[in-house]
Design a protein around this motif. Structure first.
Motif, PDB file in Angstrom:
ATOM      1  N   GLN A  70       6.774  -2.857   5.625  1.00  0.00           N
ATOM      2  CA  GLN A  70       7.746  -3.605   4.835  1.00  0.00           C
ATOM      3  C   GLN A  70       7.051  -4.050   3.559  1.00  0.00           C
ATOM      4  OE1 GLN A  70      11.000  -3.945   5.686  1.00  0.00           O
ATOM      5  NE2 GLN A  70      10.395  -2.556   7.318  1.00  0.00           N
ATOM      6  N   THR A  71       7.795  -4.149   2.488  1.00  0.00           N
ATOM      7  CA  THR A  71       7.175  -4.622   1.246  1.00  0.00           C
ATOM      8  C   THR A  71       6.712  -6.048   1.453  1.00  0.00           C
ATOM      9  OG1 THR A  71       9.340  -5.274   0.452  1.00  0.00           O
ATOM     10  CG2 THR A  71       8.509  -3.174  -0.317  1.00  0.00           C
ATOM     11  N   SER A  72       5.574  -6.364   0.888  1.00  0.00           N
ATOM     12  CA  SER A  72       4.952  -7.675   1.116  1.00  0.00           C
ATOM     13  C   SER A  72       5.535  -8.764   0.269  1.00  0.00           C
ATOM     14  CB  SER A  72       3.478  -7.578   0.831  1.00  0.00           C
ATOM     15  OG  SER A  72       3.182  -7.157  -0.438  1.00  0.00           O
ATOM     16  N   GLY A  73       6.279  -9.205  -0.205  1.00  0.00           N
ATOM     17  CA  GLY A  73       6.792 -10.254  -1.009  1.00  0.00           C
ATOM     18  C   GLY A  73       5.807 -10.755  -2.058  1.00  0.00           C
ATOM     19  N   ALA A  74       5.910 -11.991  -2.382  1.00  0.00           N
ATOM     20  CA  ALA A  74       5.061 -12.592  -3.424  1.00  0.00           C
ATOM     21  C   ALA A  74       3.605 -12.674  -2.967  1.00  0.00           C
ATOM     22  CB  ALA A  74       5.583 -13.987  -3.742  1.00  0.00           C
ATOM     23  N   ALA A  75       2.720 -12.523  -3.930  1.00  0.00           N
ATOM     24  CA  ALA A  75       1.286 -12.608  -3.632  1.00  0.00           C
ATOM     25  C   ALA A  75       0.945 -14.029  -3.193  1.00  0.00           C
ATOM     26  CB  ALA A  75       0.485 -12.222  -4.861  1.00  0.00           C
ATOM     27  N   ARG A  76       0.068 -14.106  -2.209  1.00  0.00           N
ATOM     28  CA  ARG A  76      -0.390 -15.402  -1.716  1.00  0.00           C
ATOM     29  C   ARG A  76      -1.880 -15.496  -1.929  1.00  0.00           C
ATOM     30  NH1 ARG A  76       3.525 -13.789   2.790  1.00  0.00           N
ATOM     31  NH2 ARG A  76       1.914 -12.272   3.052  1.00  0.00           N
ATOM     32  N   ARG A  77      -2.421 -16.687  -1.781  1.00  0.00           N
ATOM     33  CA  ARG A  77      -3.825 -16.912  -2.079  1.00  0.00           C
ATOM     34  C   ARG A  77      -4.738 -16.699  -0.878  1.00  0.00           C
ATOM     35  NH1 ARG A  77      -4.036 -22.622  -4.471  1.00  0.00           N
ATOM     36  NH2 ARG A  77      -6.178 -22.259  -3.882  1.00  0.00           N
ATOM     37  N   PHE A  78      -4.238 -16.247   0.227  1.00  0.00           N
ATOM     38  CA  PHE A  78      -5.041 -16.073   1.419  1.00  0.00           C
ATOM     39  C   PHE A  78      -5.667 -14.685   1.444  1.00  0.00           C
ATOM     40  CE2 PHE A  78      -1.562 -18.996   2.403  1.00  0.00           C
ATOM     41  CZ  PHE A  78      -2.293 -20.127   2.713  1.00  0.00           C
ATOM     42  N   ALA A  79      -6.634 -14.516   2.316  1.00  0.00           N
ATOM     43  CA  ALA A  79      -7.292 -13.217   2.456  1.00  0.00           C
ATOM     44  C   ALA A  79      -6.781 -12.507   3.701  1.00  0.00           C
ATOM     45  CB  ALA A  79      -8.804 -13.389   2.541  1.00  0.00           C
ATOM     46  N   GLY A  80      -6.815 -11.185   3.655  1.00  0.00           N
ATOM     47  CA  GLY A  80      -6.463 -10.346   4.793  1.00  0.00           C
ATOM     48  C   GLY A  80      -7.552  -9.314   4.987  1.00  0.00           C
ATOM     49  N   LEU A  81      -7.646  -8.771   6.176  1.00  0.00           N
ATOM     50  CA  LEU A  81      -8.694  -7.815   6.499  1.00  0.00           C
ATOM     51  C   LEU A  81      -8.075  -6.527   7.020  1.00  0.00           C
ATOM     52  CD1 LEU A  81     -11.837  -7.690   6.659  1.00  0.00           C
ATOM     53  CD2 LEU A  81     -11.588  -8.257   9.076  1.00  0.00           C
ATOM     54  N   CYS A  82      -8.502  -5.409   6.459  1.00  0.00           N
ATOM     55  CA  CYS A  82      -8.054  -4.097   6.917  1.00  0.00           C
ATOM     56  C   CYS A  82      -8.749  -3.788   8.244  1.00  0.00           C
ATOM     57  CB  CYS A  82      -8.409  -3.034   5.878  1.00  0.00           C
ATOM     58  SG  CYS A  82      -8.104  -1.335   6.424  1.00  0.00           S
ATOM     59  N   ASP A  83      -7.970  -3.422   9.262  1.00  0.00           N
ATOM     60  CA  ASP A  83      -8.539  -3.092  10.570  1.00  0.00           C
ATOM     61  C   ASP A  83      -9.259  -1.749  10.575  1.00  0.00           C
ATOM     62  OD1 ASP A  83      -7.656  -5.433  11.779  1.00  0.00           O
ATOM     63  OD2 ASP A  83      -5.760  -4.547  12.429  1.00  0.00           O
ATOM     64  N   LEU A  84      -8.994  -0.900   9.601  1.00  0.00           N
ATOM     65  CA  LEU A  84      -9.673   0.400   9.546  1.00  0.00           C
ATOM     66  C   LEU A  84     -11.051   0.299   8.908  1.00  0.00           C
ATOM     67  CD1 LEU A  84      -7.015   3.099   8.564  1.00  0.00           C
ATOM     68  CD2 LEU A  84      -8.227   2.833  10.717  1.00  0.00           C
ATOM     69  N   CYS A  85     -11.132  -0.289   7.733  1.00  0.00           N
ATOM     70  CA  CYS A  85     -12.394  -0.276   6.989  1.00  0.00           C
ATOM     71  C   CYS A  85     -13.071  -1.636   6.914  1.00  0.00           C
ATOM     72  CB  CYS A  85     -12.181   0.286   5.586  1.00  0.00           C
ATOM     73  SG  CYS A  85     -11.128  -0.718   4.511  1.00  0.00           S
TER      74      CYS A  85
END
Length: 162
Positions: A70-85
């Motif tokens: 799904q498209t991610s909406g507005a940018a937020r200030r939190f961090a996310g981590l890719c499970d692949l890399c």
């Protein structure tokens, strides 16, 4: 990754109908891809941004998997981590991708999901070929990170195929 032709890519998809495969838009600048720097070919469909594709060279051939998000909406200030890399991004640059399982399980609506770099460019991030906005705590070499990526990707492919 060894270079692949458009026909090889289209024949590789395990969780798509023939009409869906025919409609796949290959990555822009397909003939200019940096194959030697890719652990897998991943791209988002320019005509349908909620669709993405992963093509993986494995023992015994090539496996293609269609994924959706799904498209991610507005940018937020939190961090996310890719499970692949295991690359840290702003949370809006990581997306949950779902893949319909292959075979009868997929026809029954079963899916598997994984958080991935929203642009599916994991190979370029682990090699420092694409800029990152957040500091990374990773100290492993690109070769070690590529091996980890390959193992995680293989686990995801097996989940789709099982």
């Amino acid at each position: 990754m060894e270079p692949l032709s458009a026909d090889e890519i289209r024949r590789s998809f395990v969780n798509s109908t023939k009409s869906q495969v025919k409609a796949i838009a290959l990555p822009s600048r397909f003939t200019e891809l940096p194959w030697e720097s890719l652990d897998f070919l991943g791209w988002r469909d320019a005509k349908a941004p909620n669709r993405g594709y992963l093509v993986v060279q494995r023992d015994g051939g090539v496996t293609g998997i269609a994924v959706s998000t799904q498209t991610s909406g507005a940018a937020r200030r939190f961090a996310g981590l890719c499970d692949l890399c295991n690359t840290a991004h702003h949370v809006s640059d990581v997306a949950l991708f779902a893949a319909r399982r292959a075979g009868s399980a997929g026809r029954e609506g079963n899916t598997v999901g994984m958080y991935m770099c929203a642009d599916l460019a994991c190979s370029l991030y682990i090699r420092g070929l694409r800029e990152l906005d957040l500091p990374q705590g990773e100290t492993a070499t690109p070769d070690v990170r590529a091996e980890r990526l390959t193992n995680r990707l293989e686990t995801f492919v097996r989940r789709v195929l099982s």
